[in-house]
Design an enzyme around this catalytic site. Structure first.
Site, mmCIF file in Angstrom:
data_model
loop_
_atom_site.group_PDB
_atom_site.id
_atom_site.type_symbol
_atom_site.label_atom_id
_atom_site.label_comp_id
_atom_site.label_asym_id
_atom_site.label_seq_id
_atom_site.Cartn_x
_atom_site.Cartn_y
_atom_site.Cartn_z
ATOM 1 N N SER A 45 0.824 -1.227 0.000
ATOM 2 C CA SER A 45 0.000 0.000 0.000
ATOM 3 C C SER A 45 0.850 1.266 0.000
ATOM 4 C CB SER A 45 -0.922 0.030 1.226
ATOM 5 O OG SER A 45 -1.658 -1.152 1.334
ATOM 6 N N HIS A 49 3.023 4.034 7.806
ATOM 7 C CA HIS A 49 1.994 4.081 8.852
ATOM 8 C C HIS A 49 2.465 4.910 10.041
ATOM 9 C CE1 HIS A 49 -0.497 1.116 6.880
ATOM 10 N NE2 HIS A 49 0.538 0.308 6.745
ATOM 11 N N VAL A 171 20.106 -17.960 -3.308
ATOM 12 C CA VAL A 171 20.800 -18.750 -2.286
ATOM 13 C C VAL A 171 20.111 -20.110 -2.150
ATOM 14 C CG1 VAL A 171 21.357 -18.884 0.177
ATOM 15 C CG2 VAL A 171 21.598 -16.703 -1.052
ATOM 16 N N ARG A 309 2.102 -10.748 1.700
ATOM 17 C CA ARG A 309 2.679 -10.409 3.003
ATOM 18 C C ARG A 309 3.393 -11.650 3.539
ATOM 19 N NH1 ARG A 309 -2.743 -9.222 2.771
ATOM 20 N NH2 ARG A 309 -3.460 -7.099 3.159
ATOM 21 N N GLU A 333 6.171 -8.341 7.805
ATOM 22 C CA GLU A 333 4.935 -7.971 7.105
ATOM 23 C C GLU A 333 4.601 -6.534 7.497
ATOM 24 O OE1 GLU A 333 1.521 -10.231 8.334
ATOM 25 O OE2 GLU A 333 2.031 -10.109 10.454
ATOM 26 N N CYS A 397 6.920 8.798 -22.140
ATOM 27 C CA CYS A 397 5.647 8.359 -21.554
ATOM 28 C C CYS A 397 4.755 9.585 -21.413
ATOM 29 C CB CYS A 397 5.904 7.712 -20.186
ATOM 30 S SG CYS A 397 4.387 7.403 -19.261
ATOM 31 N N CYS A 434 -2.479 4.470 -20.021
ATOM 32 C CA CYS A 434 -2.366 3.522 -21.148
ATOM 33 C C CYS A 434 -1.532 2.302 -20.769
ATOM 34 C CB CYS A 434 -1.837 4.209 -22.397
ATOM 35 S SG CYS A 434 -0.048 4.287 -22.512
ATOM 36 N N CYS A 439 4.389 4.092 -24.297
ATOM 37 C CA CYS A 439 5.822 4.174 -23.969
ATOM 38 C C CYS A 439 6.537 2.830 -24.081
ATOM 39 C CB CYS A 439 6.021 4.760 -22.565
ATOM 40 S SG CYS A 439 5.392 3.709 -21.248
HETATM 41 C C1 LIG Z 1 -0.420 -6.305 0.385
HETATM 42 C C2 LIG Z 1 0.634 -5.650 1.220
HETATM 43 C C3 LIG Z 1 0.447 -4.374 1.735
HETATM 44 C C4 LIG Z 1 1.412 -3.778 2.528
HETATM 45 N N1 LIG Z 1 1.275 -2.482 2.894
HETATM 46 C C5 LIG Z 1 2.225 -1.897 3.651
HETATM 47 C C6 LIG Z 1 2.133 -0.527 3.987
HETATM 48 O O1 LIG Z 1 1.279 0.210 3.505
HETATM 49 N N2 LIG Z 1 3.056 -0.029 4.857
HETATM 50 C C7 LIG Z 1 4.033 -0.795 5.391
HETATM 51 O O2 LIG Z 1 4.771 -0.294 6.229
HETATM 52 N N3 LIG Z 1 4.198 -2.076 5.016
HETATM 53 C C8 LIG Z 1 3.332 -2.633 4.143
HETATM 54 N N4 LIG Z 1 3.485 -3.909 3.730
HETATM 55 C C9 LIG Z 1 4.643 -4.665 4.202
HETATM 56 C C10 LIG Z 1 5.888 -4.338 3.405
HETATM 57 O O3 LIG Z 1 5.638 -4.394 2.025
HETATM 58 C C11 LIG Z 1 6.933 -5.370 3.812
HETATM 59 O O4 LIG Z 1 7.076 -5.327 5.187
HETATM 60 C C12 LIG Z 1 8.291 -5.116 3.178
HETATM 61 O O5 LIG Z 1 8.195 -4.898 1.803
HETATM 62 C C13 LIG Z 1 9.171 -6.314 3.471
HETATM 63 O O6 LIG Z 1 10.403 -6.112 2.864
HETATM 64 P P1 LIG Z 1 11.503 -7.246 2.889
HETATM 65 O O7 LIG Z 1 12.725 -6.657 2.327
HETATM 66 O O8 LIG Z 1 11.577 -7.835 4.245
HETATM 67 O O9 LIG Z 1 10.910 -8.393 1.947
HETATM 68 P P2 LIG Z 1 10.869 -8.472 0.356
HETATM 69 O O10 LIG Z 1 10.558 -7.174 -0.254
HETATM 70 O O11 LIG Z 1 9.998 -9.622 -0.008
HETATM 71 O O12 LIG Z 1 12.363 -8.809 -0.024
HETATM 72 C C14 LIG Z 1 12.927 -10.065 0.181
HETATM 73 C C15 LIG Z 1 13.923 -10.287 -0.914
HETATM 74 O O13 LIG Z 1 14.590 -11.520 -0.680
HETATM 75 C C16 LIG Z 1 14.839 -12.119 -1.930
HETATM 76 N N5 LIG Z 1 15.035 -13.562 -1.747
HETATM 77 C C17 LIG Z 1 14.131 -14.464 -1.299
HETATM 78 N N6 LIG Z 1 14.677 -15.700 -1.289
HETATM 79 C C18 LIG Z 1 15.955 -15.564 -1.725
HETATM 80 C C19 LIG Z 1 17.017 -16.477 -1.954
HETATM 81 N N7 LIG Z 1 16.891 -17.784 -1.737
HETATM 82 N N8 LIG Z 1 18.182 -15.999 -2.422
HETATM 83 C C20 LIG Z 1 18.347 -14.667 -2.666
HETATM 84 N N9 LIG Z 1 17.358 -13.765 -2.483
HETATM 85 C C21 LIG Z 1 16.185 -14.202 -2.021
HETATM 86 C C22 LIG Z 1 13.604 -11.785 -2.748
HETATM 87 O O14 LIG Z 1 13.846 -11.857 -4.130
HETATM 88 C C23 LIG Z 1 13.276 -10.385 -2.291
HETATM 89 O O15 LIG Z 1 13.833 -9.399 -3.131
HETATM 90 C C24 LIG Z 1 2.571 -4.511 2.876
HETATM 91 C C25 LIG Z 1 2.783 -5.770 2.325
HETATM 92 C C26 LIG Z 1 1.856 -6.306 1.454
HETATM 93 C C27 LIG Z 1 2.159 -7.603 0.785
#
Ligand SMILES: Cc1cc2nc3c(=O)[nH]c(=O)nc-3n(C[C@H](O)[C@H](O)[C@H](O)COP(=O)(O)OP(=O)(O)OC[C@H]3O[C@@H](n4cnc5c(N)ncnc54)[C@H](O)[C@@H]3O)c2cc1C
Length: 477
Positions: A45, A49, A171, A309, A333, A397, A434, A439
């Site tokens: 989103s 927050h 990994v 999430r 999450e 674009c 579009c 683009c």
């Molecule tokens: C529907 C939804 C709504 C949300 N809304 C909000 C919001 O409004 N505000 C907020 O604060 N948070 C929100 N969140 C939560 C937020 O998006 C996440 O907390 C945040 O993006 C998590 O980031 P991350 O880096 O931990 O995980 P990710 O962004 O998933 O990154 C993990 C990375 O690890 C990599 N990876 C996985 N396995 C391997 C492997 N074996 N080897 C190498 N790389 C690997 C993946 O490719 C990925 O790039 C929302 C989440 C969702 C899904």
């Protein structure tokens, strides 16, 4: 050999990498995708927050409020678009009013400034709120951000300050030999003293490679509508329903880019890669959102999408040393995006600094080279750019007003896009009405030219998603 290896270049891994780049340590980031911020950090989103809602005392509560407060500085340094538009959490039934009052207590415990509004006060702020609104909680510190730009600029700054990024590196195995971690990807082997597991939905599996599994990550899908710009504005603040056990609920919000987002749903699924959307869920989103906000122009929907999430079985972020010098940053999450600057600080202060002497790098530069954005620049300033490089006069674009010069500048940076989606995430070319119809071909041609590859080899996203399949006619010299 690296001192620290980070698995995952989502917003969590990018923030940790950038924070570590302040110090004299050798850091490498590995990600299985072909771009940074390509998973949960891309499809959410995008709300920073305020933190009124997480359970007081939880990591989510503490890190959300801390992280929120850090965003002004971070976004200034990294030239990331962020606006504190504030949020309204609305009660639409009389029975919900006590819950709204409970949220005020929770907000106070979490240290978040909020104010209860009467229906008339709420409607004065948001004319499109439902006529059934019984009261609202105003949280002025909530903001909207560009999450793609955030990840890219964090990594660009980290690389500028000495971090190494390795994309397309999945990994598959991790072992410890004499206190040194050996991390095997499908292509290479890396060694490091410390490993930080920031692998999002895969974090339980990655942790399980080195220690008994103490938590499980379940994917919880959220689907959304994206709605085109409207005049007058549909809403000016993020509008939330009351939170429930399923999360913060279906919101209606302007995005940092000026259009609107409606969603997300909340469905527990099995497949950690399933980003499909479906009509029954989208219909439910329409119904729920319309209870809070009237006149939502669903005829102006330009896209639907979903994100997953990484919901942990522990119900809170898992930030721990799973095995000596192996740190889990898991179950991030929502509110993970809002919390991520504070998560990075916590990881370094609590898990790295006590073991590894961190010497500040005198050469650390907290700023990225500023970006040029046609939409946000005066005509006079843009004319100066055109005088230096004519490509700033070529509109690629039309929906989002992005020029070739802006895309060429992104390609010349140290965390460049390799795909059409990578260009879209960075520049917004393809985000508009579009959806890339105009683009798309221009972007493919620019990527082909930049990487000296045929048009047929430019992918939209992952390998095999090429847009141009071949020539339809033989064209002579
Ligand atoms: C529907 C939804 C709504 C949300 N809304 C909000 C919001 O409004 N505000 C907020 O604060 N948070 C929100 N969140 C939560 C937020 O998006 C996440 O907390 C945040 O993006 C998590 O980031 P991350 O880096 O931990 O995980 P990710 O962004 O998933 O990154 C993990 C990375 O690890 C990599 N990876 C996985 N396995 C391997 C492997 N074996 N080897 C190498 N790389 C690997 C993946 O490719 C990925 O790039 C929302 C989440 C969702 C899904």
């Amino acid at each position: 050999m690296d001192e620290i290896l980070i698995i995952g270049a989502g917003v969590t891994g990018c923030f940790i990498a950038r924070e570590l780049s302040r110090y004299q340590v050798k850091v490498t980031v590995l990600d299985k995708e072909n771009d940074v911020g390509n998973f949960s950090s891309m499809a959410n989103s995008a709300i920073v927050h305020s933190g009124y809602d997480p359970e007081p005392g939880s990591l989510k509560a503490k890190l959300n409020v801390m992280g929120n407060a850090m965003y002004d500085q971070v976004c200034k340094e990294l030239d990331v678009q962020f606006e504190r538009i504030g949020s309204l959490t609305v009660a639409i039934y009389d029975e919900q009013l006590p819950l709204l009052a409970d949220l005020v207590k929770r907000a106070t415990l979490n240290g978040v400034p909020v104010k209860l509004l009467t229906p008339a006060e709420a409607k004065a702020m948001e004319p499109n709120l439902s006529d059934n609104v019984k009261g609202a909680l105003w949280a002025p510190t909530a903001g909207v951000i560009d999450p793609f730009e955030l990840c890219v600029h964090l990594m660009e700054n980290a690389i500028d300050n000495g971090v190494t990024l390795k994309l397309n590196e999945e990994v598959v195995d991790i072992r410890s030999f004499g206190g040194i971690w050996e991390v095997r990807t499908k292509k290479n082997t890396y060694h490091a003293k410390y490993v930080i597991n920031a692998s999002g939905l895969q974090a339980d599996h990655i942790s399980g490679l080195v220690a008994p599994q103490t938590f499980k990550i379940t994917p919880r899908k959220g689907e959304y509508f994206v709605i085109d710009y409207t005049q007058p504005a549909l809403v000016k603040h993020t509008i939330f329903p009351l939170p429930s056990s399923l999360g913060k609920g279906i919101l209606v919000s302007p995005t940092y880019g000026g259009n609107y987002i409606v969603g997300p749903s909340s469905t527990v699924i099995d497949d950690k890669e399933d980003l499909s959307t479906d009509k029954p869920t989208l219909d439910e989103i329409k119904k729920s959102a319309s209870l809070m906000v009237k006149n939502i122009p669903f005829h102006k929907v330009i896209r639907v999408f979903s994100g997953l999430r990484a919901t942990p079985s522990t119900h809170d972020f898992v930030i721990e040393e799973a095995s000596p010098n192996f740190i889990n940053v898991a179950g991030i999450e929502s509110p993970g995006l809002a919390s991520s600057p504070a998560i990075a600080k916590k990881v370094i202060e609590e898990f790295i600094a006590p073991k590894l002497k961190l010497f500040a790098k005198a050469s650390f530069n907290p700023n990225v080279r500023p970006y040029h954005r046609f939409k946000k620049t005066s005509e006079e300033e843009w004319s100066k750019l055109i005088a230096q490089d004519r490509r700033y006069a070529r509109m690629v674009c039309r929906c989002e007003s992005v020029t070739e010069g802006e895309i060429r500048d992104m390609l010349a940076r140290n965390c460049p896009p390799h795909t059409v989606k990578g260009v879209k995430k960075r520049s917004r070319a393809g985000f508009g009405r579009c959806q890339g119809g105009f683009c798309g071909p221009n972007v493919v041609a620019i990527l082909a030219d930049h990487y000296h590859i045929p048009l047929t080899e430019v992918p939209y996203d992952e390998p095999g998603t090429n847009i141009v399949k071949g020539a339809t006619k033989e064209v002579g010299e």
